[in-house]
Scaffold this active site. Structure first.
Site, mmCIF file in Angstrom:
data_model
loop_
_atom_site.group_PDB
_atom_site.id
_atom_site.type_symbol
_atom_site.label_atom_id
_atom_site.label_comp_id
_atom_site.label_asym_id
_atom_site.label_seq_id
_atom_site.Cartn_x
_atom_site.Cartn_y
_atom_site.Cartn_z
ATOM 1 N N ASP A 164 44.341 -81.955 44.282
ATOM 2 C CA ASP A 164 44.727 -83.343 44.515
ATOM 3 C C ASP A 164 45.279 -83.895 43.202
ATOM 4 O O ASP A 164 44.757 -83.577 42.124
ATOM 5 C CB ASP A 164 43.519 -84.192 44.898
ATOM 6 N N SER A 209 42.067 -84.396 34.288
ATOM 7 C CA SER A 209 42.444 -83.014 34.009
ATOM 8 C C SER A 209 43.791 -82.707 34.647
ATOM 9 O O SER A 209 44.354 -83.525 35.357
ATOM 10 C CB SER A 209 41.371 -82.060 34.539
ATOM 11 N N HIS A 249 42.300 -74.887 43.618
ATOM 12 C CA HIS A 249 42.302 -73.787 44.574
ATOM 13 C C HIS A 249 43.555 -72.926 44.409
ATOM 14 O O HIS A 249 44.503 -73.315 43.726
ATOM 15 C CB HIS A 249 42.245 -74.350 45.994
#
Length: 293
Positions: free
Chosen positions: A112, A256, A168
């Site tokens: 995201d 991040s 991911h």
């Protein structure tokens, strides 16, 4: 005080983001007076480690409810409720229900966040932030590896502190064991990037892993740490067959970034992402959302 503008991909609307501690970050990165504390304190590992430990303490759980309310976080997506987290860090790297992030076709976003996409890394100087080219050799610390991706594509997904902070795999394949690149801890706030783009990405603590796919070459994935992030965590089994959308790892507390490099000619990146990036605009994406084919 103007916030950071980005494009909502679903609606095409221009939106505004106001990062936590906005005034503090602006002072550090945009004011001459802020340079001294930035160099002497904020980039130092001990500050990130100290604050990370605070977020591991039980009393930090008191911050969760206010944080959820302030940033309108949808907790129905999470596997645990606000009351069930033992500390703020446990909430920060929370897991979601699998149905919360459907995995799309083709190449998907690994996280995201707000995304910038560039089809040809070697052409970045023509339109990139403040005219600064992305320096692969400095970023990777490996001249041969940098040359391998020099004419490929670059995607940068910036995570705000209120985002889902697990990342991911964007495609199926086998991933090598992660390689660590030690560095400092600069903020990845948009304010910091606008002024210190090369420094933020080429000096921050980071790591990378190469995902070997059966039909689309090798994809390099590099999580980048930031101010107030104690560490980058990996959770995948190296050299095993991995499914698209399988968890790669997660960040501890703080903002991040995930950087993704593609070999030349392997994927066609989504036109809307490329166009927004040419205009200097980030696009909001979610993990699992198609970003290329």
């Amino acid at each position: 005080m103007q916030g950071i503008q980005y494009i909502d991909r679903k609606t095409g609307a221009l939106c505004e983001e106001r990062p936590p501690a906005e005034k503090y970050i602006r002072f550090l990165y945009q004011s001459p007076l802020g340079k001294l504390p930035l160099e002497l304190l904020v980039r130092r590992k001990f500050l990130s480690a100290w604050y990370g430990r605070r977020m591991d303490k039980e009393k930090s759980a008191k911050k969760i409810a206010d944080f959820v309310a302030a940033y309108n976080i949808d907790m129905s997506e999470a596997l645990r409720s606000v009351e069930e987290f033992e500390n703020f860090n446990a909430f920060f790297c929370r897991k979601l229900h699998p149905s919360a992030r459907p995995i799309g076709e083709g190449l998907v976003s690994p996280a995201d966040g707000k995304l910038l996409a560039f089809e040809h890394i070697d052409e970045l100087r023509a339109f990139f932030v403040k005219g600064q080219a992305f320096n692969l050799k400095r970023f990777l610390g490996d001249e041969a590896l940098a040359e391998r991706y020099a004419k490929g594509s670059l995607l940068i997904i910036r995570l705000a502190p209120h985002d889902y902070h697990r990342y991911h795999f964007p495609y199926a394949g086998q991933a090598e064991e992660a390689q660590q690149i030690m560095g400092r801890y600069y903020s990845v706030s948009p304010y910091a990037l606008a002024r210190n783009f090369v420094k933020v990405f080429c000096e921050n603590k980071r790591a990378y892993s190469i995902l070997k796919t059966a039909d689309r070459g090798d994809i390099l994935l590099a999580p980048v740490g930031a101010t107030m992030v104690g560490s980058i965590h990996f959770s995948y089994p190296p050299n095993a067959q991995l499914e698209k959308g399988q968890e790669m790892g997660y960040f501890a507390f703080g903002g991040s970034t995930v950087v993704m490099l593609l070999e030349p000619g392997q994927f066609e990146l989504s036109a809307d992402l490329l166009e927004n990036s040419r205009r200097g605009m980030e696009t909001a994406v979610r993990m699992g959302e198609q970003i290329g084919k």
